[in-house]
Design a protein around this motif. Structure first.
Motif, mmCIF file in Angstrom:
data_model
loop_
_atom_site.group_PDB
_atom_site.id
_atom_site.type_symbol
_atom_site.label_atom_id
_atom_site.label_comp_id
_atom_site.label_asym_id
_atom_site.label_seq_id
_atom_site.Cartn_x
_atom_site.Cartn_y
_atom_site.Cartn_z
ATOM 1 N N THR A 53 -64.052 -51.286 -40.265
ATOM 2 C CA THR A 53 -65.137 -51.782 -41.013
ATOM 3 C C THR A 53 -64.267 -52.153 -42.305
ATOM 4 O O THR A 53 -65.461 -52.982 -43.126
ATOM 5 N N GLN A 54 -63.054 -51.897 -42.663
ATOM 6 C CA GLN A 54 -62.603 -52.160 -43.737
ATOM 7 C C GLN A 54 -61.137 -52.200 -43.631
ATOM 8 O O GLN A 54 -60.556 -51.333 -42.939
ATOM 9 N N GLY A 55 -60.346 -53.209 -44.069
ATOM 10 C CA GLY A 55 -58.807 -52.954 -44.375
ATOM 11 C C GLY A 55 -58.077 -53.178 -43.425
ATOM 12 O O GLY A 55 -56.839 -52.686 -43.413
ATOM 13 N N GLN A 56 -58.405 -53.627 -42.218
ATOM 14 C CA GLN A 56 -57.394 -53.783 -41.030
ATOM 15 C C GLN A 56 -56.289 -54.618 -41.408
ATOM 16 O O GLN A 56 -55.105 -54.125 -41.049
ATOM 17 N N GLU A 57 -56.421 -55.485 -42.407
ATOM 18 C CA GLU A 57 -55.226 -56.241 -42.774
ATOM 19 C C GLU A 57 -54.280 -55.481 -43.608
ATOM 20 O O GLU A 57 -53.207 -55.907 -43.966
ATOM 21 N N LYS A 58 -54.667 -54.153 -44.112
ATOM 22 C CA LYS A 58 -54.077 -53.459 -44.724
ATOM 23 C C LYS A 58 -52.971 -52.325 -43.870
ATOM 24 O O LYS A 58 -51.969 -51.858 -44.436
ATOM 25 N N LEU A 59 -53.048 -52.453 -42.574
ATOM 26 C CA LEU A 59 -52.554 -51.639 -41.677
ATOM 27 C C LEU A 59 -50.835 -52.359 -41.146
ATOM 28 O O LEU A 59 -50.958 -53.646 -41.181
ATOM 29 N N PHE A 64 -40.556 -48.604 -31.840
ATOM 30 C CA PHE A 64 -39.378 -48.202 -31.926
ATOM 31 C C PHE A 64 -38.916 -47.930 -30.507
ATOM 32 O O PHE A 64 -39.855 -47.941 -29.487
ATOM 33 N N ASN A 65 -37.705 -47.896 -30.107
ATOM 34 C CA ASN A 65 -37.416 -47.540 -28.591
ATOM 35 C C ASN A 65 -37.896 -48.768 -27.837
ATOM 36 O O ASN A 65 -37.408 -49.630 -27.813
ATOM 37 N N THR A 66 -38.725 -48.153 -26.920
ATOM 38 C CA THR A 66 -39.400 -49.153 -25.770
ATOM 39 C C THR A 66 -40.476 -50.252 -26.380
ATOM 40 O O THR A 66 -40.612 -51.014 -25.988
ATOM 41 N N LYS A 67 -40.705 -50.040 -27.745
ATOM 42 C CA LYS A 67 -41.591 -51.042 -28.076
ATOM 43 C C LYS A 67 -42.997 -50.950 -27.853
ATOM 44 O O LYS A 67 -43.915 -51.782 -28.070
ATOM 45 N N THR A 68 -43.165 -50.012 -26.510
ATOM 46 C CA THR A 68 -44.498 -49.881 -26.031
ATOM 47 C C THR A 68 -45.632 -49.268 -26.832
ATOM 48 O O THR A 68 -46.682 -49.878 -27.162
ATOM 49 N N ALA A 69 -45.186 -48.099 -27.778
ATOM 50 C CA ALA A 69 -46.280 -47.692 -28.574
ATOM 51 C C ALA A 69 -46.165 -48.277 -29.867
ATOM 52 O O ALA A 69 -45.183 -48.742 -30.255
ATOM 53 N N LYS A 70 -47.158 -48.456 -30.403
ATOM 54 C CA LYS A 70 -47.355 -49.128 -31.698
ATOM 55 C C LYS A 70 -47.987 -48.298 -32.740
ATOM 56 O O LYS A 70 -49.347 -47.878 -32.796
ATOM 57 N N HIS A 71 -47.526 -47.908 -33.637
ATOM 58 C CA HIS A 71 -47.781 -46.658 -34.618
ATOM 59 C C HIS A 71 -48.524 -47.676 -35.935
ATOM 60 O O HIS A 71 -47.706 -48.513 -36.382
ATOM 61 N N TYR A 72 -49.617 -47.077 -36.758
ATOM 62 C CA TYR A 72 -50.214 -48.017 -37.675
ATOM 63 C C TYR A 72 -50.415 -47.079 -38.637
ATOM 64 O O TYR A 72 -50.857 -45.795 -38.762
ATOM 65 N N ILE A 79 -50.389 -43.576 -44.976
ATOM 66 C CA ILE A 79 -51.147 -42.508 -43.995
ATOM 67 C C ILE A 79 -51.285 -42.964 -42.562
ATOM 68 O O ILE A 79 -51.520 -44.168 -42.370
ATOM 69 N N TYR A 80 -50.783 -42.194 -41.644
ATOM 70 C CA TYR A 80 -50.606 -42.691 -40.195
ATOM 71 C C TYR A 80 -52.096 -42.655 -39.611
ATOM 72 O O TYR A 80 -52.688 -41.587 -39.837
ATOM 73 N N THR A 81 -52.856 -43.777 -39.426
ATOM 74 C CA THR A 81 -54.269 -43.712 -38.790
ATOM 75 C C THR A 81 -54.471 -43.547 -37.513
ATOM 76 O O THR A 81 -55.218 -42.830 -36.739
ATOM 77 N N HIS A 82 -53.513 -44.314 -36.534
ATOM 78 C CA HIS A 82 -53.663 -44.243 -35.198
ATOM 79 C C HIS A 82 -52.304 -44.876 -34.658
ATOM 80 O O HIS A 82 -51.506 -45.528 -35.193
#
Length: 139
Positions: A53-59, A64-72, A79-82
């Motif tokens: 609802t706000q700030g997605q561009e701020k993420l 790392f490693n396999t690059k499958t997981a994407k940490h935001y 702060i880690y959100t998801h």
């Protein structure tokens, strides 16, 4: 329990709504190298069930490693959100501390998954490495 949670980072620059896949039944921590350092408790949500609802561009994204997981993470407060899960790329892991009215200390026991030997590498499925327990002191 609410179906949809309002959520945000610490500074409020990033705000989103999220529907959890199975309430808090998916609560967990992980002992992989990143999660050990991050220390967050996560729950699952399908990719389609998170809306910003706000700030997605701020993420900012970290992989790392396999690059499958994407940490935001919020680029303002850090702060880690998801994250998009490696073990199930159709889901996000969402930081429970970002959910309005929820604290990681609300849970007396949280399973810790064995991320050092990732289920995608061993094909054995998610294994419990242990449990994180919280006992409040009397005030």
């Amino acid at each position: 329990m609410r179906d949809i949670f309002k959520a945000s980072c610490h500074c409020g620059a990033v705000k989103f709504n999220v529907k959890l896949t199975d309430g808090f039944n998916t609560i967990r921590r992980c002992d992989c190298s990143l999660c050990r350092m991050r220390g967050a408790v996560a729950v699952s949500a399908d990719l389609k069930d998170i809306s910003f609802t706000q700030g997605q561009e701020k993420l900012i994204e970290y992989s790392f490693n396999t690059k499958t997981a994407k940490h935001y993470f919020c680029s303002t407060c850090g702060i880690y959100t998801h994250h998009q899960r490696r073990s199930n790329p159709t889901q996000y892991g969402v930081n429970v501390a970002c959910l309005e009215g929820v604290s990681p200390f609300d849970f007396a026991e949280v399973p810790v998954l064995n991320g050092r030997s990732h289920p995608a590498d061993s094909k054995s499925g998610a294994l419990i490495a242990g449990y994180l327990r919280f006992t409040a002191t009397d005030e």
